[in-house]
Scaffold this active site. Structure first.
Site: not given
Length: 140
Positions: A15-17, A20
């Protein structure tokens, strides 16, 4: 047409910041699904690699429809979209836990000699793969 379903449990590092799944990870998931499809047909990429042949991606398309988040369980559906003896296109559909399409796409591949990247005919080089792919396209 056979579709192979491969379950994936989203890991935190994917996931990213925004919380998601980072977009590049979908290509990794496509590869997982593609490998499972090939295995379901009785083949493995290592069979090619023993002959110093690899199958690079020559084109990739990804459509993002819904976000997928950490902890979700998704399923990758993979199938043979198109094949002409040289180029192979695989189709993918990643569904969320509600069975909604979250991501879809295709990747196109050719086989090449590992040292020169000279394209080869799958039909001539691996006739059994060719026959299996032709059956898939006919729905057998």
């Amino acid at each position: 047409m056979q579709k192979v379903k491969t379950p994936i449990e989203v890991r935190y590092q994917e996931t990213d910041q925004m919380g998601v799944v980072y977009h590049a990870n979908y290509l990794v998931w496509f590869e997982i699904g593609r490998t499972k499809l090939i295995e379901s047909l009785g083949f493995q990429y290592t069979d090619m690699e023993k002959h110093d042949i690899v199958s690079p991606v020559t084109n990739a398309n990804v459509q993002f429809k819904r976000p997928i988040r950490y902890g979700e369980k998704v399923c990758i559906e993979t199938w043979l979209e198109a094949y002409n003896g040289i180029r192979t296109t695989y189709g993918y559909c990643i569904r969320n836990e509600k069975d909604e399409i979250a991501v879809s796409g295709t990747t196109e591949h050719v086989i090449v000699k590992k040292d020169s990247f000279r394209p080869l005919s799958l039909r001539k080089t691996f006739p059994a793969w060719h026959q299996a792919y032709m059956k898939q396209l006919k729905g057998e």
